[in-house]
Design a protein around this motif. Structure first.
Motif, short mmCIF file in Angstrom:
data_model
loop_
_atom_site.label_atom_id
_atom_site.label_comp_id
_atom_site.label_asym_id
_atom_site.label_seq_id
_atom_site.Cartn_x
_atom_site.Cartn_y
_atom_site.Cartn_z
N UNK A 182 0.83 -1.10 0.11
CA UNK A 182 -0.13 0.08 -0.01
C UNK A 182 0.80 1.05 0.03
N UNK A 183 1.27 1.44 -1.09
CA UNK A 183 2.12 2.51 -1.21
C UNK A 183 1.68 3.38 -2.41
N UNK A 184 2.13 4.87 -2.68
CA UNK A 184 1.84 5.51 -3.56
C UNK A 184 0.29 5.83 -3.81
N UNK A 185 -0.32 5.95 -4.96
CA UNK A 185 -1.66 6.21 -5.20
C UNK A 185 -2.27 5.06 -5.77
N UNK A 186 -3.20 4.44 -5.36
CA UNK A 186 -4.06 3.23 -5.68
C UNK A 186 -5.47 3.50 -5.80
N UNK A 187 -5.97 2.62 -6.40
CA UNK A 187 -7.74 2.62 -6.53
C UNK A 187 -8.25 1.94 -5.21
N UNK A 188 -9.25 2.35 -4.78
CA UNK A 188 -10.08 1.53 -3.74
C UNK A 188 -9.65 0.03 -3.97
N UNK A 189 -10.12 -0.23 -5.03
CA UNK A 189 -10.20 -1.66 -5.76
C UNK A 189 -8.80 -2.29 -5.24
N UNK A 190 -7.75 -1.63 -5.72
CA UNK A 190 -6.28 -2.27 -5.64
C UNK A 190 -6.03 -2.23 -3.82
N UNK A 191 -6.46 -1.44 -3.04
CA UNK A 191 -6.33 -1.31 -1.70
C UNK A 191 -6.86 -2.62 -1.15
N UNK A 226 -2.10 6.98 -0.64
CA UNK A 226 -1.82 6.37 0.69
C UNK A 226 -0.74 6.99 1.57
N UNK A 227 -0.10 8.00 0.90
CA UNK A 227 1.03 8.73 1.47
C UNK A 227 2.14 7.70 2.08
N UNK A 228 2.17 6.44 1.95
CA UNK A 228 2.88 5.50 2.40
C UNK A 228 2.71 5.13 3.87
N UNK A 229 1.32 5.48 4.44
CA UNK A 229 1.05 5.14 6.01
C UNK A 229 -0.24 4.96 5.85
N UNK A 256 -5.69 8.71 3.43
CA UNK A 256 -6.11 8.18 4.81
C UNK A 256 -6.31 9.03 5.87
N UNK A 257 -7.11 9.07 6.83
CA UNK A 257 -7.49 10.17 7.70
C UNK A 257 -6.45 10.40 8.50
N UNK A 258 -5.83 9.31 9.07
CA UNK A 258 -4.62 9.53 9.99
C UNK A 258 -3.40 9.92 9.07
N UNK A 259 -2.70 11.01 9.39
CA UNK A 259 -1.72 11.69 8.76
C UNK A 259 -0.36 11.21 9.20
#
Length: 216
Positions: A141-150, A175-178, A202-205
């Motif tokens: 879960x790194x970079x930008x992914x679709x919801x489907x990919x997550x 994902x901000x890699x986090x 993600x809501x948590x930064x």
């Protein structure tokens, strides 16, 4: 391929912040447990007179030398620092003076911390609460992914949008890699929020301002 049997270990060092608990988790993973693609590891808030953060981790009990307590160690018996047994050995390897551990019916360490460890172990075992730091697929879960990919790449079961319309499978998630999803009623749920440009995040930064566990 051998299938490992994973059980839940609770760890409570009385960490005053969630960030401190996560740092302890990284130490536990690096010095004691090692990598396991099927592992879950979570932070939890332990309420009470002295709110703090503690940990739960799925472990290969046989690999760590943990066995069900038998006489003279009765189920649920507290083992003081220095006592023989798998939990004592784990504590000694970490070298933390005040540490509570819980696995199955066995408890180790100061009673209040052992109780906190038992609480976190029970919560992860029931998949009821816990902020997941490590979970299957997290490294993907790194970079930008679709919801489907997550959802396809990881153990995340659901993505919930805070402050926006429900997400579609094709929505982009930066994902901000986090990524820190939470257990809710047996499902691993990732809270996200609109981040501009039609992208969710993600809501948590990453690296939030440290706060006390009572407000985590």
């Amino acid at each position: 391929m051998t299938t490992r049997t994973m059980t839940v270990l609770g760890i409570d060092a009385g960490s005053t912040t969630v960030r401190a608990a996560e740092h302890l988790l990284q130490r536990v993973l690096g010095e004691v447990l090692g990598a396991a693609p099927e592992r879950f590891a979570c932070t939890h808030v332990v309420r009470g007179d002295h709110p703090h953060a503690a940990l739960s981790v799925t472990v290969d009990a046989a690999e760590l030398g943990l066995v069900e307590p038998v006489a003279p160690g009765a189920p649920g018996e507290l083992r003081e620092p220095g006592a023989d047994g798998g939990l004592a050995a784990l504590s000694n390897r970490l070298g933390i003076a005040e540490l509570g551990l819980a696995w199955q019916h066995e408890r180790y360490g100061p009673p209040s911390l052992a109780a906190g460890a038992a609480f976190t172990a029970g919560e992860l075992a029931a998949r009821s609460t816990g902020r997941a730091v490590v979970f299957p697929g997290v490294d993907a879960l790194v970079g930008t992914l679709t919801v489907r990919e997550v959802l396809a790449r990881s153990a995340v079961d659901e993505i919930v949008v805070v402050g926006g319309p429900p997400a579609t499978l094709d929505d982009a998630v930066d994902t901000r890699d986090f990524v820190r999803p939470e257990w809710r009623d047996g499902r691993l749920v990732l809270a996200v929020t609109p981040a501009g440009g039609g992208v969710l995040a993600p809501f948590e930064v990453p690296n939030p301002t440290a706060c006390c566990a009572d407000h985590a």
